[in-house]
Motif scaffolding. Structure first.
Motif, PDB file in Angstrom:
ATOM      1  N   ASP A  24       1.277  -1.848  -0.181  1.00  0.00           N
ATOM      2  CA  ASP A  24      -0.665   0.211   0.122  1.00  0.00           C
ATOM      3  C   ASP A  24       1.242   0.900  -0.151  1.00  0.00           C
ATOM      4  OD1 ASP A  24      -2.132   2.005   0.207  1.00  0.00           O
ATOM      5  OD2 ASP A  24      -2.782   1.372   2.761  1.00  0.00           O
ATOM      6  N   VAL A  25       0.799   2.541  -1.209  1.00  0.00           N
ATOM      7  CA  VAL A  25       2.322   3.019  -1.109  1.00  0.00           C
ATOM      8  C   VAL A  25       1.089   4.255  -0.999  1.00  0.00           C
ATOM      9  CG1 VAL A  25       2.982   4.712  -3.052  1.00  0.00           C
ATOM     10  CG2 VAL A  25       2.747   2.256  -3.247  1.00  0.00           C
ATOM     11  N   THR A  26      -0.271   3.922  -0.083  1.00  0.00           N
ATOM     12  CA  THR A  26      -1.149   5.098   0.164  1.00  0.00           C
ATOM     13  C   THR A  26      -1.103   6.150   1.159  1.00  0.00           C
ATOM     14  OG1 THR A  26      -2.954   3.811   0.362  1.00  0.00           O
ATOM     15  CG2 THR A  26      -2.911   4.856  -1.911  1.00  0.00           C
ATOM     16  N   GLY A  27      -0.782   5.009   2.266  1.00  0.00           N
ATOM     17  CA  GLY A  27      -0.429   5.409   3.386  1.00  0.00           C
ATOM     18  C   GLY A  27       0.675   5.687   4.049  1.00  0.00           C
ATOM     19  N   SER A  28       1.827   5.985   2.772  1.00  0.00           N
ATOM     20  CA  SER A  28       3.403   6.420   3.368  1.00  0.00           C
ATOM     21  C   SER A  28       3.237   7.602   2.563  1.00  0.00           C
ATOM     22  CB  SER A  28       4.005   5.541   2.282  1.00  0.00           C
ATOM     23  OG  SER A  28       4.437   4.497   3.360  1.00  0.00           O
ATOM     24  N   LEU A  29       2.184   7.540   1.244  1.00  0.00           N
ATOM     25  CA  LEU A  29       2.375   8.703   0.182  1.00  0.00           C
ATOM     26  C   LEU A  29       1.693   9.790   1.448  1.00  0.00           C
ATOM     27  CD1 LEU A  29       2.796  10.705  -2.363  1.00  0.00           C
ATOM     28  CD2 LEU A  29       0.790   9.656  -3.158  1.00  0.00           C
ATOM     29  N   VAL A  30       0.582   9.651   2.026  1.00  0.00           N
ATOM     30  CA  VAL A  30      -0.071  10.697   3.025  1.00  0.00           C
ATOM     31  C   VAL A  30       0.864  11.043   4.383  1.00  0.00           C
ATOM     32  CG1 VAL A  30      -2.368  10.846   3.840  1.00  0.00           C
ATOM     33  CG2 VAL A  30      -2.298   9.761   1.503  1.00  0.00           C
ATOM     34  N   GLN A  31       1.316   9.838   4.451  1.00  0.00           N
ATOM     35  CA  GLN A  31       2.177  10.418   5.813  1.00  0.00           C
ATOM     36  C   GLN A  31       3.027  11.314   5.673  1.00  0.00           C
ATOM     37  OE1 GLN A  31       3.283   7.059   7.215  1.00  0.00           O
ATOM     38  NE2 GLN A  31       2.149   6.166   8.590  1.00  0.00           N
ATOM     39  N   LYS A  32       3.757  11.199   4.304  1.00  0.00           N
ATOM     40  CA  LYS A  32       4.442  11.886   3.707  1.00  0.00           C
ATOM     41  C   LYS A  32       4.549  13.582   4.217  1.00  0.00           C
ATOM     42  CE  LYS A  32       8.230   8.395   2.143  1.00  0.00           C
ATOM     43  NZ  LYS A  32       8.883   8.512   3.816  1.00  0.00           N
ATOM     44  N   LEU A  33       3.184  13.685   2.749  1.00  0.00           N
ATOM     45  CA  LEU A  33       2.602  14.422   2.690  1.00  0.00           C
ATOM     46  C   LEU A  33       2.638  15.196   3.794  1.00  0.00           C
ATOM     47  CD1 LEU A  33      -0.017  13.971  -0.430  1.00  0.00           C
ATOM     48  CD2 LEU A  33       1.926  15.570  -0.764  1.00  0.00           C
ATOM     49  N   LEU A  34       1.383  14.490   4.402  1.00  0.00           N
ATOM     50  CA  LEU A  34       0.876  15.758   6.051  1.00  0.00           C
ATOM     51  C   LEU A  34       2.520  16.050   6.979  1.00  0.00           C
ATOM     52  CD1 LEU A  34      -1.827  13.108   6.403  1.00  0.00           C
ATOM     53  CD2 LEU A  34      -1.705  16.315   6.065  1.00  0.00           C
ATOM     54  N   ALA A  35       3.488  15.705   6.753  1.00  0.00           N
ATOM     55  CA  ALA A  35       4.897  15.711   8.074  1.00  0.00           C
ATOM     56  C   ALA A  35       5.249  16.934   7.123  1.00  0.00           C
ATOM     57  CB  ALA A  35       5.646  14.578   7.450  1.00  0.00           C
ATOM     58  N   ASP A  36       4.928  17.521   5.925  1.00  0.00           N
ATOM     59  CA  ASP A  36       5.688  18.604   6.066  1.00  0.00           C
ATOM     60  C   ASP A  36       4.986  19.268   4.977  1.00  0.00           C
ATOM     61  OD1 ASP A  36       8.437  17.620   6.966  1.00  0.00           O
ATOM     62  OD2 ASP A  36       8.872  16.871   4.363  1.00  0.00           O
ATOM     63  N   ALA A  37       3.442  19.561   4.889  1.00  0.00           N
ATOM     64  CA  ALA A  37       2.790  20.223   4.488  1.00  0.00           C
ATOM     65  C   ALA A  37       2.674  21.752   5.427  1.00  0.00           C
ATOM     66  CB  ALA A  37       1.586  19.578   4.349  1.00  0.00           C
ATOM     67  N   PRO A  38       2.066  22.665   4.588  1.00  0.00           N
ATOM     68  CA  PRO A  38       1.213  23.606   5.264  1.00  0.00           C
ATOM     69  C   PRO A  38       0.479  23.797   4.960  1.00  0.00           C
ATOM     70  CG  PRO A  38       1.709  23.923   2.429  1.00  0.00           C
ATOM     71  CD  PRO A  38       2.368  22.863   3.081  1.00  0.00           C
ATOM     72  N   ALA A  39      -0.410  24.422   6.832  1.00  0.00           N
ATOM     73  CA  ALA A  39      -1.826  24.304   6.684  1.00  0.00           C
ATOM     74  C   ALA A  39      -2.951  24.235   5.667  1.00  0.00           C
ATOM     75  CB  ALA A  39      -1.592  25.760   7.418  1.00  0.00           C
ATOM     76  N   GLY A  40      -2.404  25.305   4.725  1.00  0.00           N
ATOM     77  CA  GLY A  40      -3.491  24.796   3.561  1.00  0.00           C
ATOM     78  C   GLY A  40      -3.773  23.948   2.898  1.00  0.00           C
ATOM     79  N   LEU A  41      -2.429  22.417   2.679  1.00  0.00           N
ATOM     80  CA  LEU A  41      -2.756  21.128   2.085  1.00  0.00           C
ATOM     81  C   LEU A  41      -3.122  20.248   3.161  1.00  0.00           C
ATOM     82  CD1 LEU A  41      -1.569  19.518  -0.063  1.00  0.00           C
ATOM     83  CD2 LEU A  41       0.677  19.368   0.572  1.00  0.00           C
ATOM     84  N   THR A  42      -2.596  21.035   4.363  1.00  0.00           N
ATOM     85  CA  THR A  42      -2.681  19.652   5.368  1.00  0.00           C
ATOM     86  C   THR A  42      -5.203  20.438   5.886  1.00  0.00           C
ATOM     87  OG1 THR A  42      -0.783  19.986   6.822  1.00  0.00           O
ATOM     88  CG2 THR A  42      -3.398  18.905   8.411  1.00  0.00           C
ATOM     89  N   GLU A  43      -5.378  21.384   5.697  1.00  0.00           N
ATOM     90  CA  GLU A  43      -6.730  21.613   5.993  1.00  0.00           C
ATOM     91  C   GLU A  43      -8.013  20.500   3.898  1.00  0.00           C
ATOM     92  OE1 GLU A  43      -7.046  25.961   6.016  1.00  0.00           O
ATOM     93  OE2 GLU A  43      -6.056  25.664   8.148  1.00  0.00           O
ATOM     94  N   ARG A  44      -6.605  21.812   3.296  1.00  0.00           N
ATOM     95  CA  ARG A  44      -7.251  20.469   2.147  1.00  0.00           C
ATOM     96  C   ARG A  44      -7.526  19.024   2.108  1.00  0.00           C
ATOM     97  NH1 ARG A  44      -4.071  22.760  -2.981  1.00  0.00           N
ATOM     98  NH2 ARG A  44      -5.209  21.461  -3.943  1.00  0.00           N
TER      99      ARG A  44
END
Length: 150
Positions: A24-44
């Motif tokens: 499952d690549v999506t779990g790792s992808l989401v974790q990495k996106l959220l780890a460094d995400a600016p507030a706007g991306l996290t909210e989206r």
């Protein structure tokens, strides 16, 4: 498996298939996106998770029997996913379902609690419009289903 291959090769393939975890690549992808995400991306991402939860909850309602009430559907869904929860009646006649958002099974199912909370909120609101998800200390989430006026 192909025909005409050796038994030893086939046996090895079976052993490999049994020993590997689901990929499952999506779990790792989401974790990495959220780890460094600016507030706007996290909210989206949270908004998308909430909408997806609503879509999936609405779909469940089309297949569920009419006599099943929303809290029972939600509790059954969580248990089916392997997510331990604790259901209790509230003083006003509603139902409260507590979920440990920090639990490993929640992280495995959703990759991150910042996805789990909005998704579960959307799902619960699809089952009952006035359902509310509250965040508590230590990652604890509580889904409250007020009494239904029918």
């Amino acid at each position: 498996m192909r025909t005409g291959t050796s038994f030893a090769r086939d046996w090895q393939l079976i052993k490999v298939a049994r020993s590997l975890q689901r990929h499952d690549v999506t779990g790792s992808l989401v974790q990495k996106l959220l780890a460094d995400a600016p507030a706007g991306l996290t909210e989206r991402i949270a908004a998308i998770a909430r909408r997806l939860g609503e879509e999936n909850g609405t779909e469940l309602l089309t297949h569920a029997e009419e006599q099943l009430n929303p809290p029972t559907l939600m509790e059954g869904l969580l248990l089916t996913w392997g997510i331990p929860c604790e259901s209790s009646d509230t003083a006003d006649g509603g139902v409260s379902i507590a979920v440990d958002g920090a639990a490993t099974v929640v992280r495995e199912a959703f990759a991150d609690v910042r996805v789990a909370g909005p998704y579960l909120e959307g799902y619960a609101r699809a089952l009952q419009r006035d359902a509310v998800l509250e965040h508590g200390g230590g990652g604890r989430m509580t889904i409250r289903f007020p009494p239904r006026n029918e």
